[in-house]
Design a protein around this motif. Structure first.
Motif, mmCIF file in Angstrom:
data_model
loop_
_atom_site.group_PDB
_atom_site.id
_atom_site.type_symbol
_atom_site.label_atom_id
_atom_site.label_comp_id
_atom_site.label_asym_id
_atom_site.label_seq_id
_atom_site.Cartn_x
_atom_site.Cartn_y
_atom_site.Cartn_z
ATOM 1 N N GLN A 19 19.956 -39.876 -15.162
ATOM 2 C CA GLN A 19 19.529 -39.552 -16.511
ATOM 3 C C GLN A 19 20.079 -40.365 -17.663
ATOM 4 O O GLN A 19 19.371 -40.748 -18.607
ATOM 5 C CB GLN A 19 20.025 -37.987 -16.821
ATOM 6 C CG GLN A 19 19.615 -37.445 -18.328
ATOM 7 C CD GLN A 19 19.840 -36.020 -18.352
ATOM 8 O OE1 GLN A 19 20.270 -35.537 -17.420
ATOM 9 N NE2 GLN A 19 19.761 -35.281 -19.522
ATOM 10 N N ARG A 30 9.685 -38.835 -13.509
ATOM 11 C CA ARG A 30 8.989 -37.834 -14.492
ATOM 12 C C ARG A 30 7.389 -38.259 -14.260
ATOM 13 O O ARG A 30 6.868 -37.284 -13.988
ATOM 14 C CB ARG A 30 9.046 -38.205 -15.936
ATOM 15 C CG ARG A 30 10.479 -37.589 -16.329
ATOM 16 C CD ARG A 30 10.927 -37.769 -17.715
ATOM 17 N NE ARG A 30 12.027 -37.186 -17.941
ATOM 18 C CZ ARG A 30 13.025 -37.542 -19.103
ATOM 19 N NH1 ARG A 30 12.845 -38.728 -19.679
ATOM 20 N NH2 ARG A 30 13.931 -36.648 -19.462
ATOM 21 N N SER A 39 5.006 -30.774 -9.004
ATOM 22 C CA SER A 39 6.119 -29.880 -9.578
ATOM 23 C C SER A 39 6.037 -28.555 -8.697
ATOM 24 O O SER A 39 7.043 -27.670 -8.844
ATOM 25 C CB SER A 39 5.893 -29.582 -11.042
ATOM 26 O OG SER A 39 4.733 -29.179 -11.472
ATOM 27 N N ASP A 71 15.466 -33.338 -17.588
ATOM 28 C CA ASP A 71 13.866 -32.608 -17.850
ATOM 29 C C ASP A 71 12.861 -33.439 -17.446
ATOM 30 O O ASP A 71 12.594 -34.508 -18.054
ATOM 31 C CB ASP A 71 13.695 -32.139 -19.142
ATOM 32 C CG ASP A 71 12.589 -31.260 -19.525
ATOM 33 O OD1 ASP A 71 11.906 -31.014 -18.620
ATOM 34 O OD2 ASP A 71 12.402 -30.983 -20.746
ATOM 35 N N THR A 73 9.894 -32.687 -17.225
ATOM 36 C CA THR A 73 8.587 -32.490 -18.020
ATOM 37 C C THR A 73 8.232 -33.341 -18.976
ATOM 38 O O THR A 73 6.901 -33.294 -19.491
ATOM 39 C CB THR A 73 8.376 -30.836 -18.352
ATOM 40 O OG1 THR A 73 9.226 -30.727 -19.434
ATOM 41 C CG2 THR A 73 8.619 -29.909 -17.072
#
Length: 77
Positions: A19, A30, A39, A71, A73
């Protein structure tokens, strides 16, 4: 997908994190995570509970950290 939430802390690979230190790998993760159907196969609660609670020689207390890593998404630019 498991590096920051599991390997980073549980296996003490915590010098760097995807990250914060590897933006290109994070963007790649991602993109993969957002591919159709991917996912749906990732259950981070299950993944973390398995690692942190089944390796009692590494984590004898069975404590599972709260965070789930970056994250995935977010659409990479």
């Amino acid at each position: 997908f498991r590096f920051d939430p599991v390997y980073h802390g549980h296996f003490k690979c915590n010098i760097k994190s995807i990250q914060h230190d590897y933006p290109h790998i994070l963007a790649w993760a991602r993109r993969i995570y957002q591919m159709e159907g991917v996912s749906d196969t990732v259950n981070m609660v299950h993944i973390k509970r398995h690692y942190y609670m089944s390796h009692l020689q590494i984590n004898p207390t069975g404590i599972v950290p709260v965070g789930n890593g970056p994250d995935l998404t977010i659409v990479p630019s």
